[in-house]
Motif scaffolding. Sequence first.
Motif, mmCIF file in Angstrom:
data_model
loop_
_atom_site.group_PDB
_atom_site.id
_atom_site.type_symbol
_atom_site.label_atom_id
_atom_site.label_comp_id
_atom_site.label_asym_id
_atom_site.label_seq_id
_atom_site.Cartn_x
_atom_site.Cartn_y
_atom_site.Cartn_z
ATOM 1 N N LYS A 7 0.834 -1.201 0.000
ATOM 2 C CA LYS A 7 0.000 0.000 0.000
ATOM 3 C C LYS A 7 0.871 1.255 0.000
ATOM 4 O O LYS A 7 0.589 2.223 -0.705
ATOM 5 C CB LYS A 7 -0.949 -0.016 1.197
ATOM 6 N N ALA A 8 1.941 1.236 0.790
ATOM 7 C CA ALA A 8 2.845 2.386 0.849
ATOM 8 C C ALA A 8 3.491 2.643 -0.510
ATOM 9 O O ALA A 8 3.632 3.794 -0.934
ATOM 10 C CB ALA A 8 3.917 2.163 1.910
ATOM 11 N N GLU A 9 3.873 1.579 -1.213
ATOM 12 C CA GLU A 9 4.472 1.735 -2.544
ATOM 13 C C GLU A 9 3.488 2.440 -3.491
ATOM 14 O O GLU A 9 3.862 3.359 -4.225
ATOM 15 C CB GLU A 9 4.855 0.369 -3.113
ATOM 16 N N ARG A 10 2.225 2.017 -3.454
ATOM 17 C CA ARG A 10 1.228 2.647 -4.339
ATOM 18 C C ARG A 10 0.982 4.104 -3.953
ATOM 19 O O ARG A 10 0.809 4.962 -4.824
ATOM 20 C CB ARG A 10 -0.061 1.833 -4.342
ATOM 21 N N VAL A 11 0.970 4.394 -2.654
ATOM 22 C CA VAL A 11 0.792 5.785 -2.201
ATOM 23 C C VAL A 11 1.946 6.637 -2.713
ATOM 24 O O VAL A 11 1.734 7.736 -3.249
ATOM 25 C CB VAL A 11 0.691 5.860 -0.660
ATOM 26 N N LEU A 12 3.178 6.158 -2.566
ATOM 27 C CA LEU A 12 4.356 6.923 -3.003
ATOM 28 C C LEU A 12 4.355 7.148 -4.511
ATOM 29 O O LEU A 12 4.645 8.248 -4.983
ATOM 30 C CB LEU A 12 5.633 6.220 -2.546
ATOM 31 N N VAL A 13 4.008 6.112 -5.285
ATOM 32 C CA VAL A 13 3.949 6.264 -6.752
ATOM 33 C C VAL A 13 2.872 7.274 -7.134
ATOM 34 O O VAL A 13 3.073 8.115 -8.007
ATOM 35 C CB VAL A 13 3.708 4.900 -7.441
ATOM 36 N N ARG A 14 1.724 7.217 -6.460
ATOM 37 C CA ARG A 14 0.640 8.168 -6.738
ATOM 38 C C ARG A 14 1.104 9.603 -6.470
ATOM 39 O O ARG A 14 0.893 10.499 -7.281
ATOM 40 C CB ARG A 14 -0.581 7.837 -5.886
ATOM 41 N N LEU A 15 1.757 9.823 -5.324
ATOM 42 C CA LEU A 15 2.222 11.167 -4.979
ATOM 43 C C LEU A 15 3.272 11.665 -5.974
ATOM 44 O O LEU A 15 3.234 12.821 -6.398
ATOM 45 C CB LEU A 15 2.774 11.195 -3.550
ATOM 46 N N TRP A 24 4.402 15.628 -6.540
ATOM 47 C CA TRP A 24 4.927 15.877 -5.202
ATOM 48 C C TRP A 24 6.290 15.213 -5.063
ATOM 49 O O TRP A 24 6.662 14.376 -5.874
ATOM 50 C CB TRP A 24 3.958 15.339 -4.137
ATOM 51 N N LYS A 25 7.025 15.584 -4.020
ATOM 52 C CA LYS A 25 8.349 15.021 -3.738
ATOM 53 C C LYS A 25 8.300 14.327 -2.366
ATOM 54 O O LYS A 25 8.828 14.845 -1.382
ATOM 55 C CB LYS A 25 9.402 16.122 -3.751
ATOM 56 N N PRO A 26 7.643 13.147 -2.311
ATOM 57 C CA PRO A 26 7.467 12.505 -1.010
ATOM 58 C C PRO A 26 8.776 12.010 -0.402
ATOM 59 O O PRO A 26 9.700 11.625 -1.101
ATOM 60 C CB PRO A 26 6.530 11.332 -1.319
ATOM 61 N N ARG A 27 8.813 12.076 0.928
ATOM 62 C CA ARG A 27 9.942 11.544 1.708
ATOM 63 C C ARG A 27 9.347 10.657 2.785
ATOM 64 O O ARG A 27 8.496 11.099 3.566
ATOM 65 C CB ARG A 27 10.736 12.684 2.348
ATOM 66 N N LEU A 28 9.750 9.408 2.802
ATOM 67 C CA LEU A 28 9.281 8.476 3.819
ATOM 68 C C LEU A 28 10.073 8.779 5.092
ATOM 69 O O LEU A 28 11.170 8.287 5.295
ATOM 70 C CB LEU A 28 9.474 7.028 3.356
ATOM 71 N N VAL A 61 6.187 12.897 4.333
ATOM 72 C CA VAL A 61 6.127 14.342 4.128
ATOM 73 C C VAL A 61 6.679 14.647 2.743
ATOM 74 O O VAL A 61 7.371 13.827 2.149
ATOM 75 C CB VAL A 61 6.908 15.121 5.216
ATOM 76 N N ASP A 62 6.370 15.812 2.239
ATOM 77 C CA ASP A 62 6.993 16.277 1.004
ATOM 78 C C ASP A 62 8.356 16.853 1.399
ATOM 79 O O ASP A 62 8.485 17.474 2.452
ATOM 80 C CB ASP A 62 6.118 17.355 0.346
ATOM 81 N N LYS A 63 9.375 16.644 0.576
ATOM 82 C CA LYS A 63 10.726 17.101 0.895
ATOM 83 C C LYS A 63 10.788 18.604 1.132
ATOM 84 O O LYS A 63 11.699 19.097 1.783
ATOM 85 C CB LYS A 63 11.697 16.712 -0.225
ATOM 86 N N ARG A 64 9.813 19.336 0.611
ATOM 87 C CA ARG A 64 9.819 20.797 0.737
ATOM 88 C C ARG A 64 9.108 21.291 1.996
ATOM 89 O O ARG A 64 9.170 22.470 2.308
ATOM 90 C CB ARG A 64 9.156 21.425 -0.491
ATOM 91 N N PHE A 65 8.415 20.400 2.706
ATOM 92 C CA PHE A 65 7.603 20.814 3.859
ATOM 93 C C PHE A 65 7.900 19.941 5.062
ATOM 94 O O PHE A 65 8.523 18.901 4.955
ATOM 95 C CB PHE A 65 6.101 20.692 3.541
ATOM 96 N N ASN A 66 7.382 20.351 6.226
ATOM 97 C CA ASN A 66 7.425 19.500 7.413
ATOM 98 C C ASN A 66 6.017 19.395 7.985
ATOM 99 O O ASN A 66 5.078 19.963 7.454
ATOM 100 C CB ASN A 66 8.444 20.027 8.438
ATOM 101 N N TRP A 67 5.883 18.698 9.087
ATOM 102 C CA TRP A 67 4.571 18.443 9.681
ATOM 103 C C TRP A 67 3.821 19.734 10.015
ATOM 104 O O TRP A 67 2.611 19.786 9.925
ATOM 105 C CB TRP A 67 4.726 17.635 10.976
ATOM 106 N N SER A 83 -3.600 15.751 -0.524
ATOM 107 C CA SER A 83 -3.330 14.760 -1.573
ATOM 108 C C SER A 83 -2.838 13.449 -0.970
ATOM 109 O O SER A 83 -3.237 12.362 -1.394
ATOM 110 C CB SER A 83 -2.280 15.277 -2.557
ATOM 111 N N TYR A 84 -1.965 13.563 0.024
ATOM 112 C CA TYR A 84 -1.465 12.363 0.715
ATOM 113 C C TYR A 84 -2.614 11.632 1.409
ATOM 114 O O TYR A 84 -2.730 10.410 1.313
ATOM 115 C CB TYR A 84 -0.379 12.758 1.713
ATOM 116 N N GLY A 85 -3.472 12.381 2.079
ATOM 117 C CA GLY A 85 -4.619 11.769 2.748
ATOM 118 C C GLY A 85 -5.533 11.056 1.772
ATOM 119 O O GLY A 85 -5.998 9.938 2.035
ATOM 120 N N GLU A 86 -5.771 11.670 0.613
ATOM 121 C CA GLU A 86 -6.602 11.042 -0.419
ATOM 122 C C GLU A 86 -5.950 9.754 -0.923
ATOM 123 O O GLU A 86 -6.615 8.738 -1.097
ATOM 124 C CB GLU A 86 -6.799 12.026 -1.576
#
Length: 192
Positions: free
Chosen positions: A77-85, A90-94, A134-140, A153-156
């Motif tokens: 599920k995490a792989e699909r979320v990251l590919v979607r983002l 977006w620039k996701p960071r696990l 998180v996106d590499k450009r932002f924090n919590w 977008s991440y929540g969706e």
Amino acid sequence: MYAPANLATYSFAHGNPGRFRDPSGRFVIKIPFTSTYFYAELKRSGGGFIGIGFRSKAELLRSYPKLAGLMPAMREKAERVLVRLEGQGWKPRLAEGLRTPAQQAALVAQGVSQTLNSRHLDQNAKGAAAIDVVDKRFNWNDASKEAQLYFRSYGEAAKKENLIWGGSWGTISPTKGYGWDPAHSELRKQDE
């Protein structure tokens, strides 16, 4: 006629189009007989692609080494979320995956986490059942409009994978549109 798309007509719906529909035109599929994910997002009014992405499982693991610490169901599920983002630009960071009990206790002591029984801990020697992305450009705590768009977008994306999204916890901010932990998502216990 042979076409790879014909082999997995409802792959975005995990073989059950009645239960998992994606009327938005966005989908992530695992290409049959490969370890590669494909993401596409179509414009709602017809027309071309808004976003597109391809990533193999090996590429994802190289880019996101913390995937290795997740239980298999959460990792898929995490792989699909990251590919979607990524496909959405977006620039996701696990940021977080598997934690030790000592790491979790330190986060609780700092007030960053609220429980010692976190889904980030190893679940019956299978791996973690939670991620923070998180996106590499932002924090919590980023309150910028772009960060707010990212977290929504991440929540969706997390909800499309039937994950529990931390942004739906607590009081939903009327300005941000999400609750207190928007970077967090976790596997439902029945999906383990």
